[in-house]
Design a protein around this motif. Structure first.
Motif, short mmCIF file in Angstrom:
data_model
loop_
_atom_site.label_atom_id
_atom_site.label_comp_id
_atom_site.label_asym_id
_atom_site.label_seq_id
_atom_site.Cartn_x
_atom_site.Cartn_y
_atom_site.Cartn_z
N LYS A 195 0.87 -1.26 -0.07
CA LYS A 195 -0.01 0.03 0.06
C LYS A 195 0.82 1.23 0.13
O LYS A 195 0.54 2.06 -0.70
CB LYS A 195 -0.89 0.09 1.03
CG LYS A 195 -1.97 1.14 1.15
CD LYS A 195 -2.78 1.01 2.56
CE LYS A 195 -3.84 1.99 2.59
NZ LYS A 195 -4.76 1.90 3.89
N GLN A 196 1.83 1.22 0.84
CA GLN A 196 2.94 2.48 1.03
C GLN A 196 3.44 2.76 -0.24
O GLN A 196 3.50 3.89 -0.76
CB GLN A 196 3.94 2.04 1.99
CG GLN A 196 4.66 3.13 2.28
CD GLN A 196 5.95 2.79 3.15
OE1 GLN A 196 5.87 1.79 3.78
NE2 GLN A 196 6.98 3.59 3.29
N PHE A 197 3.92 1.74 -1.12
CA PHE A 197 4.69 1.90 -2.17
C PHE A 197 3.84 1.83 -3.58
O PHE A 197 4.24 1.54 -4.50
CB PHE A 197 5.92 0.90 -2.25
CG PHE A 197 7.03 1.25 -1.46
CD1 PHE A 197 7.87 2.14 -1.69
CD2 PHE A 197 6.94 0.68 -0.04
CE1 PHE A 197 8.93 2.50 -0.90
CE2 PHE A 197 8.05 1.10 0.79
CZ PHE A 197 8.90 2.03 0.59
N GLY A 198 2.55 1.86 -3.45
CA GLY A 198 1.64 1.68 -4.59
C GLY A 198 1.77 0.32 -5.31
O GLY A 198 1.62 0.61 -6.65
N ARG A 199 1.91 -0.66 -4.68
CA ARG A 199 1.98 -2.05 -5.39
C ARG A 199 0.62 -2.80 -5.27
O ARG A 199 0.59 -3.99 -5.81
CB ARG A 199 3.09 -3.00 -4.87
CG ARG A 199 4.49 -2.11 -5.12
CD ARG A 199 4.96 -1.91 -6.59
NE ARG A 199 6.18 -1.36 -6.60
CZ ARG A 199 6.58 -0.98 -7.72
NH1 ARG A 199 5.74 -0.80 -8.91
NH2 ARG A 199 7.78 -0.38 -7.75
N LEU A 200 -0.23 -2.19 -4.77
CA LEU A 200 -1.70 -3.03 -4.72
C LEU A 200 -2.28 -3.16 -6.11
O LEU A 200 -2.28 -2.26 -7.02
CB LEU A 200 -2.43 -2.22 -3.79
CG LEU A 200 -2.03 -2.43 -2.21
CD1 LEU A 200 -3.16 -1.71 -1.21
CD2 LEU A 200 -2.08 -3.68 -1.78
N PRO A 201 -3.22 -3.94 -6.26
CA PRO A 201 -3.83 -3.96 -7.54
C PRO A 201 -4.78 -2.70 -7.79
O PRO A 201 -5.27 -2.12 -6.69
CB PRO A 201 -4.90 -5.44 -7.22
CG PRO A 201 -4.25 -5.96 -6.18
CD PRO A 201 -3.64 -5.21 -5.50
N SER A 202 -5.07 -2.66 -8.89
CA SER A 202 -6.09 -1.24 -9.18
C SER A 202 -7.37 -1.24 -8.73
O SER A 202 -8.30 -0.25 -8.79
CB SER A 202 -5.67 -0.82 -10.97
OG SER A 202 -5.98 -1.83 -11.47
#
Length: 428
Positions: A195-202
């Protein structure tokens, strides 16, 4: 069924080729690693560190080349409650067992930081390398920094989550495998970093706070009562062998594992390789159903389906039992998921029927008509479809539909009674 057949054939052939008619004696640890001792900073030790660093570097370089994002994590292990497996007399180093005892003394006096350092030193001195030495985590940190990869400090988080501030049996099942709570913590840590590094699915996430998300994850975790017993038995078997105890002190399996109920007995059959996991879960589900414990039945079937989501028999069996028990809400859940994968006469019939019972007439008509496209010879589907039209006050249409049911089964009592009522209604 095809998957189960192939799996059973492969397993049988493997036993024939290896001439094994019984479960191999001893754990995998005992069979593979006996007497392979490596002293701290020895030549073999240093080669192992170098090999690890080289393998990790290769992986990270390949990932970077193909623009694959990577999140690394440090390794945690049981420090407080795992006595060193093998203590050696090495020039320049104390024995692992003496350092471990000193660590315990410090912990008893609430000197947590000192105790943690000594426990880690004792682990590093342990000549049986089932737990990664501290240098491995150092290499992970260095590689993360070099390649720009986030590093989840699982090791530090486990210490922080332990009541004594040193990882022990509260988060570890043995020397390094986490408990369920430990795995949940790892999952939460990696999720937070993603979540912190923007690696969650869209895709849009549920609007939950972190505590809510943890509770939802734990409640929905696909883990049944049988799995808990299987896990407990396997840990007992693991610790009933080298390097935990000497072979002379091993307790026979039948004395070590003493089933107390049906679930225990099924678990015992599985760990003794007398049944397969999916068959064992099905037996457990049947037992729960026979006792009208539908909470446990549904949970067990959900575990099976989570493991084998394309085996339609599991959805059908679960929904059939739940319909028989008049547990319609749970039955609807299994039917819906089954229908999403592969619609059939059975799933659409019961989705339509349950929709009718809920007075959801549009959905009821849709599913029942769809069921007839798979099988138009089921009088109950025609009868229920007539019920939809009765509720919609389309009496002439209902009469024509119930006649279809009676054409297939002229002695269908409910259909006969409905036709008489419809005849009266259409005359008025």
């Amino acid at each position: 069924k095809t998957f189960q057949l192939v799996r059973n054939i492969v397993k049988s052939l493997g036993q024939l080729l290896l001439n094994r008619n019984q479960r191999p004696s001893g754990t995998l640890m005992a069979r593979m690693a006996h007497d392979q001792y490596i002293g701290l900073k020895s030549e073999v030790y240093e080669r192992g560190i170098t090999q690890f660093e080289g393998n990790m570097r290769d992986i990270l370089e390949m990932a970077a080349k193909h623009s694959v994002p990577v999140i690394l994590g440090t390794l945690a292990c049981n420090l407080r409650d795992q006595f060193p497996f093998v203590s050696m007399n090495s020039a320049g180093y104390p024995r692992a067992d003496s350092v471990f005892k000193e660590a315990r003394m410090r912990l008893q006096h609430n000197k947590w930081m000192e105790a943690d350092s000594l426990f880690r030193f004792a682990k590093d001195l342990d000549a049986l390398r089932f737990r990664a030495p501290t240098q491995i985590n150092n290499e992970i940190m260095k590689l993360g920094n070099e390649f720009g990869c986030p590093v989840v400090n699982v090791d530090s988080a486990f210490d922080a989550a332990s009541p004594s501030h040193v990882v022990g049996d509260d988060l570890m099942t043995d020397h390094l495998h986490p408990t369920l709570r430990g795995y949940h913590l790892i999952g939460s840590l990696f999720y937070g970093t993603m979540k912190q590094f923007g690696r969650l699915p869209s895709t849009k996430a549920l609007p939950l706070s972190d505590p809510q998300q943890d509770s939802v994850t734990i409640a929905a975790f696909p883990f049944a009562a049988l799995d808990s017993v299987i896990g407990r038995y396997r840990i007992q078997l693991l610790k009933n062998d080298w390097p935990y105890i000497s072979k002379a002190n091993k307790i026979p399996d039948e004395k070590l594992l003493q089933p107390r109920n049906r679930i225990d007995s099924i678990a015992y059959e599985l760990v003794e390789d007398r049944t397969n996991w999916d068959i064992a879960q099905r037996k457990a589900a049947e037992w729960f159903a026979s006792r009208n414990d539908m909470d446990s039945f549904a949970r067990t079937m959900n575990v099976l389906i989570n493991q084998y989501p394309i085996v339609m028999d599991y959805y059908d069996y679960a929904s059939t039992v739940l319909l028989e028990k008049k547990d319609y809400n749970r039955a609807l859940s299994f039917l819906t998921r089954r229908n999403d994968f592969e619609p059939c006469a059975y799933s659409t019939k019961w989705l339509g029927t349950l929709s009718l019972f809920r007075n959801q007439l549009e959905a009821g008509e849709k599913y029942l008509k769809e069921s007839l496209t798979f099988n138009n010879k089921d009088p109950q589907v025609w009868y229920n479809l007539a019920g939809v039209y009765v509720q919609s006050r389309e009496y002439q249409r209902a009469l024509q539909t119930v006649d279809q049911a009676l054409a297939l089964n002229p002695r269908y009592p409910d259909a006969l009674a409905l036709r008489e009522r419809l005849k009266q209604a259409t005359k008025q």
